[in-house]
Design an enzyme around this catalytic site. Structure first.
Site, PDB file in Angstrom:
ATOM      1  N   GLY A  35       0.838  -1.208   0.000  1.00 13.08           N
ATOM      2  CA  GLY A  35       0.000   0.000   0.000  1.00 13.08           C
ATOM      3  C   GLY A  35       0.867   1.250   0.000  1.00 13.08           C
ATOM      4  CG  HIS A  36       3.309   2.232   3.388  1.00 12.58           C
ATOM      5  ND1 HIS A  36       3.352   1.131   4.210  1.00 12.58           N
ATOM      6  CD2 HIS A  36       2.716   3.215   4.111  1.00 12.58           C
ATOM      7  CE1 HIS A  36       2.820   1.442   5.380  1.00 12.58           C
ATOM      8  NE2 HIS A  36       2.425   2.692   5.352  1.00 12.58           N
TER       9      HIS A  36
HETATM   10  P1  AMP Z   1       0.771   4.916   7.691  1.00 15.73           P
HETATM   11  O1  AMP Z   1       2.161   4.401   7.619  1.00 15.73           O
HETATM   12  O2  AMP Z   1      -0.230   3.871   8.087  1.00 15.73           O
HETATM   13  O3  AMP Z   1       0.648   6.195   8.472  1.00 15.73           O
HETATM   14  O4  AMP Z   1       0.376   5.284   6.199  1.00 15.73           O
HETATM   15  C1  AMP Z   1       1.128   6.174   5.434  1.00 15.73           C
HETATM   16  C2  AMP Z   1       0.338   6.542   4.218  1.00 15.73           C
HETATM   17  O5  AMP Z   1       0.074   5.355   3.466  1.00 15.73           O
HETATM   18  C3  AMP Z   1      -1.023   7.171   4.549  1.00 15.73           C
HETATM   19  O6  AMP Z   1      -1.290   8.208   3.624  1.00 15.73           O
HETATM   20  C4  AMP Z   1      -1.965   6.014   4.370  1.00 15.73           C
HETATM   21  O7  AMP Z   1      -3.286   6.404   4.032  1.00 15.73           O
HETATM   22  C5  AMP Z   1      -1.315   5.269   3.220  1.00 15.73           C
HETATM   23  N1  AMP Z   1      -1.750   3.881   3.204  1.00 15.73           N
HETATM   24  C6  AMP Z   1      -1.677   2.989   4.228  1.00 15.73           C
HETATM   25  N2  AMP Z   1      -2.209   1.821   3.859  1.00 15.73           N
HETATM   26  C7  AMP Z   1      -2.639   1.975   2.569  1.00 15.73           C
HETATM   27  C8  AMP Z   1      -3.287   1.123   1.629  1.00 15.73           C
HETATM   28  N3  AMP Z   1      -3.623  -0.117   1.937  1.00 15.73           N
HETATM   29  N4  AMP Z   1      -3.566   1.624   0.415  1.00 15.73           N
HETATM   30  C9  AMP Z   1      -3.230   2.905   0.090  1.00 15.73           C
HETATM   31  N5  AMP Z   1      -2.620   3.751   0.923  1.00 15.73           N
HETATM   32  C10 AMP Z   1      -2.323   3.296   2.161  1.00 15.73           C
END
Ligand code: AMP
Length: 280
Positions: free
Chosen positions: A35-36
């Site tokens: 996702g990242h």
């Molecule tokens: P985090 O590390 O969870 O704070 O996420 C960092 C960024 O990655 C944020 O903008 C999240 O919305 C995005 N993100 C996390 N998981 C996903 C996913 N499955 N699909 C798309 N973007 C994601």
């Protein structure tokens, strides 16, 4: 790929590049997954330089145990980032970012902050606003990439840049999912086998809610979703909301021409999972 562990080292490195180069920025809390990487790939397409930050921001956690147990996998993250086009990794300490005063500022985001995550996670969006504003001051990105996985956060960041006249373009990216539909999340690695097997139910329910929303009223869909979770033995629904995509206000009745999304937060044991879907 250059790894910068302090604000000063990143600023020094970027100062030489900034002129005549567009900077794409992806703020993350690490424990990186596909996702990242999908956000990073979007950034690669449109920018000369890609900066990824890895920082588990203490001020956005309302739950101390969640903060303590949040996966931290910097060595593995760096290996993953070597495989995509990432020019700078910024992995600072909390004291460096907060200048030894780990507190969040207070923000208002036109009411967006009161719904859903704001209601259930006390101070969460003050923490998010504080860290994103700070990171934008350091990186000064041309474009910054955020996932629709955290849809409310994405809308709040758009509001943040508008309110503070920050010259960064905010790009929203689609939710990246496992094959069984579960939205990818760093927290998924903490699920037990049973909870991992149960978790795709969240997205399945959202998909079914979307189909029902075509012909049924918002309140009937809401009741149906609650009933599905009441019957489920290993997932506890924290909230289901049908909200206007722009205002994030819960709706009681559909209006022609408006866009809506369905939002779920549910506990799989101690792990809190969120997901959402465009309903029309
Ligand atoms: P985090 O590390 O969870 O704070 O996420 C960092 C960024 O990655 C944020 O903008 C999240 O919305 C995005 N993100 C996390 N998981 C996903 C996913 N499955 N699909 C798309 N973007 C994601």
């Amino acid at each position: 790929m250059l790894v910068c562990l302090t604000t000063q080292s990143l600023k020094n490195a970027l100062i030489k590049k900034r002129k005549n180069h567009s900077i794409g920025f992806i703020p993350t809390m690490g424990a990186l997954h596909e996702g990242h990487l999908s956000l990073i790939k979007e950034a690669e397409k449109a920018n000369d330089i890609v900066v990824v930050s890895i920082f588990v921001n203490p001020t956005q956690f309302d739950n101390k145990e969640d903060l303590k147990k949040y996966p931290r996998t910097l060595t593995q993250d760096k290996k993953l980032l070597e495989q995509v086009k990432c020019d700078f990794v910024f992995a600072p300490s909390a004291n460096d970012i907060y200048k030894n005063n780990i507190h969040s500022s207070k923000f208002t985001f036109g009411g967006l902050e009161h719904a859903m995550e704001g209601k259930f996670r006390d101070g969460h969006f003050d923490g998010v606003g504080t860290i994103v504003k700070r990171l934008f001051e350091i990186v000064e990105p041309t474009n910054a990439y955020f996932g629709e996985k955290d849809f409310q956060q994405l809308q709040i960041i758009k509001k943040l840049v508008a309110s503070f006249k920050i010259p960064t373009n905010i790009v929203g990216c689609e939710i990246y999912r496992e094959e069984d539909g579960l939205a990818m999340s760093s927290r998924n690695t903490r699920l037990t086998k049973t909870h991992r097997a149960a978790a795709p139910f969240i997205y399945k329910t959202l998909q079914e809610a979307k189909i029902r929303f075509e012909t049924e009223s918002a309140s009937r869909v809401d009741t149906w979703v609650h009933e599905q979770f009441e019957k489920h033995v290993s997932l506890d629904l924290e909230y289901f909301e049908i909200a206007n995509t722009n205002t994030l206000k819960t709706i009681s009745r559909k209006r022609k021409g408006s866009k809506y999304r369905g939002f779920i937060a549910a506990f799989a044991g101690k792990i809190r999972l969120i997901d959402n879907i465009a309903l029309n």
